[in-house]
Design a protein around this motif. Structure first.
Motif, PDB file in Angstrom:
ATOM      1  N   ARG A 449       0.829  -1.202   0.000  1.00  0.00           N
ATOM      2  CA  ARG A 449       0.000   0.000   0.000  1.00  0.00           C
ATOM      3  C   ARG A 449       0.862   1.250   0.000  1.00  0.00           C
ATOM      4  O   ARG A 449       1.989   1.260   0.493  1.00  0.00           O
ATOM      5  N   LYS A 450       0.304   2.328  -0.539  1.00  0.00           N
ATOM      6  CA  LYS A 450       0.984   3.605  -0.464  1.00  0.00           C
ATOM      7  C   LYS A 450       1.010   4.094   0.975  1.00  0.00           C
ATOM      8  O   LYS A 450       0.078   3.870   1.736  1.00  0.00           O
ATOM      9  N   PHE A 451       2.082   4.785   1.329  1.00  0.00           N
ATOM     10  CA  PHE A 451       2.239   5.248   2.695  1.00  0.00           C
ATOM     11  C   PHE A 451       1.176   6.294   3.032  1.00  0.00           C
ATOM     12  O   PHE A 451       0.889   7.197   2.248  1.00  0.00           O
ATOM     13  N   LEU A 452       0.608   6.163   4.221  1.00  0.00           N
ATOM     14  CA  LEU A 452      -0.427   7.069   4.679  1.00  0.00           C
ATOM     15  C   LEU A 452       0.174   8.390   5.146  1.00  0.00           C
ATOM     16  O   LEU A 452       1.161   8.408   5.880  1.00  0.00           O
ATOM     17  N   SER A 453      -0.431   9.497   4.742  1.00  0.00           N
ATOM     18  CA  SER A 453      -0.038  10.800   5.269  1.00  0.00           C
ATOM     19  C   SER A 453      -0.582  10.919   6.686  1.00  0.00           C
ATOM     20  O   SER A 453      -1.795  10.943   6.897  1.00  0.00           O
ATOM     21  N   LEU A 454       0.306  10.972   7.660  1.00  0.00           N
ATOM     22  CA  LEU A 454      -0.110  10.940   9.052  1.00  0.00           C
ATOM     23  C   LEU A 454      -0.904  12.176   9.461  1.00  0.00           C
ATOM     24  O   LEU A 454      -1.649  12.144  10.442  1.00  0.00           O
TER      25      LEU A 454
END
Length: 490
Positions: A449-454
């Motif tokens: 998965r693409k990294f989540l913007s925290l």
């Protein structure tokens, strides 16, 4: 906005048919848009520090007709809709649901005790307590959870992933990968376990710190439960089985990230939390010990404590288990694989299903197995699971062969194989019935998965989450790009 359309209409003279028709004619999309708009306004007000405005908007939301409709709809459509509380009431028909909408009100609300039952724990002789609220109390919790969720999401720790909107366990694993995968990453891990988390929250802390109607919250917390005809009062903990409990638990545990950053501003101390499970990275064992002391003090104010037996400090080369995966470095390379406990649990479920299916048809057995295979494989498809998938396929094949031989103990191997395993366009032998074909764990492709913007807020950054849905990094080469983008985003 038409103000009249947002306020509950009290129509006691309506007939059963009129109430049923009113429920069926509710504009669902309009109701969802109205609630979504109010939730966005609450999130904006909290972000800007306008807490009085946020509380007024919460009051407007919890008293709106459309919010009550969605609360009843959620309560009457989830998996527990057929399980009644102590009053034996279920909302099955449109008439029941519409009547429930008209009866939902904050005025004079008193929560009823929960119905307590005990269910066996998997792989154990112990039993787990399960408390079941009434349908009306579930709907009230769902209603206030809608008003509390935007506030909770806006003030939450960035590294909290459990019971959060548009976040899940895979996002927690991604963040752990970022924190631990590099050569210079922290080497020591504090693996924390909170002792009876949901049962021990201090009511005084929740009443003083949770931004919602205190009288309603007090009713939720002090409802108690009934077992064997005896009423037991709650002196601590959140309402078990309640829709609002995850929000209360998350808000109570928020703030730990800020405290750790304050004590260790320039060191490799990272918190990864999924509900009440958490791990903390550290450069040395001594720093991990200090982190443990800080966590103990943080939890003490909330009436909680760490489990001394299950809270451990380990080196990354030894590995640790977290939310169903094992994280461990092999020769400097971090691998995330399904944990041994997770593999043992799915193996036991498959074994029990096959043993229970002695008199089932082949199609019935395949249908049940496919649901288990698909659910488990989709959860673990984001880790390095290829070998585990192949191993489980082999184990299941052995189970099915035993199942087939038992049904025809007077037939030869060739006859049994021909009857239950048939060729397809791509395989020589597949466990296949008249209408069903068995899935394989190894058919599930590994995806990243693409990294989540925290920093993304599901109530304010709607466009970001709309574009993020279903987007994956599908090749091993994409991991480098994934790490680079994650590092740039902090």
């Amino acid at each position: 906005m038409n103000a009249r359309s947002s306020i509950t209409q009290r129509c006691e003279d309506l007939t059963d048919k009129e109430l049923a028709k009113q429920w069926e004619n509710i504009p669902l999309k309009k109701a969802q848009a109205f609630v979504k708009r109010l939730q966005t306004r609450i999130a904006k007000a909290v972000k800007e520090g306008k807490y009085r405005l946020a509380k007024r908007l919460q009051h407007l939301l919890t008293n709106s007709f459309y919010a009550k409709v969605l609360a009843v709809r959620r309560t009457s459509s989830n998996r527990g809709r057929k399980t009644a509380g102590i009053d034996g009431e279920k909302w099955i028909t449109p008439y029941d649901k519409m009547r429930a909408v008209l009866q939902l009100s904050n005025t004079g609300y008193r929560a009823k005790p929960l119905r307590r039952v005990y269910i066996p724990k998997p792989n154990s002789d112990k039993r787990r307590a399960l408390s079941i609220p009434t349908m009306h109390d579930r709907a009230m919790q769902a209603l206030h959870a809608m008003a509390l969720s935007p506030w909770a999401e806006t003030t939450a720790d960035k590294v909290s992933f459990g019971f959060r909107k548009n976040r899940n366990a895979q996002d927690a694993a991604e963040y752990a990968f970022i924190c631990l995968s590099r050569k210079g990453s922290a080497l020591w891990i504090l693996e924390g376990d909170i002792k009876g988390c949901f049962d021990n929250f201090a009511h005084s802390w929740l009443l003083n710190n949770i931004p919602m109607d205190r009288r309603i919250l007090r009713q939720f917390l002090s409802a108690g439960y009934i077992f064997d005809g005896i009423l037991y009062r709650n002196r601590s903990g959140t309402p078990q089985g309640g829709l609002i409990s995850p929000h209360l638990a998350n808000m109570a545990l928020d703030g730990l990230e800020h405290i750790l950053k304050t004590h260790f501003p320039s060191q490799k101390v990272h918190l990864i939390r999924f509900a009440d499970d958490f791990v903390i990275t550290a450069e040395s064992r001594e720093i991990a010990e200090r982190c443990k002391e800080i966590v103990v003090d943080f939890l003490k104010d909330r009436g909680l404590e760490l489990s001394e037996e299950k809270t451990v400090i380990v080196h990354i080369n030894e590995g640790f288990d977290f939310i169903g995966w094992n994280f461990r470095k092999f020769k400097g390379k971090l691998l995330i694989q399904p944990s041994k406990k997770a593999v043992a649990a799915i193996t036991l479920m498959l074994s029990e299903t096959v043993k229970f299916a002695k008199a089932w048809t082949q199609d019935q057995l395949i249908s049940r197995l496919n649901s288990l295979i698909q659910g488990w494989a989709l959860y673990h498809r984001y880790a390095s699971s290829s070998r585990v998938f192949s191993k489980l396929d082999w184990i299941l094949y052995q189970m099915l062969w035993t199942w087939a031989k038992r049904r025809h103990n007077n037939k030869g191997k060739s006859w049994i194989a021909t009857k239950y395993w048939q060729p397809t366009l791509t395989r020589s032998r597949v466990f296949k019935g008249k209408t069903q074909t068995l899935l394989k764990f190894s058919d599930t492709k590994i995806k990243y998965r693409k990294f989540l913007s925290l920093d993304a807020n599901p109530y304010l950054d709607l466009e970001y989450f709309e574009h993020r849905k279903g987007v994956f990094l599908s090749t091993q080469k994409s991991i480098q790009t994934f790490l680079h983008c994650a590092h740039k985003s902090g």
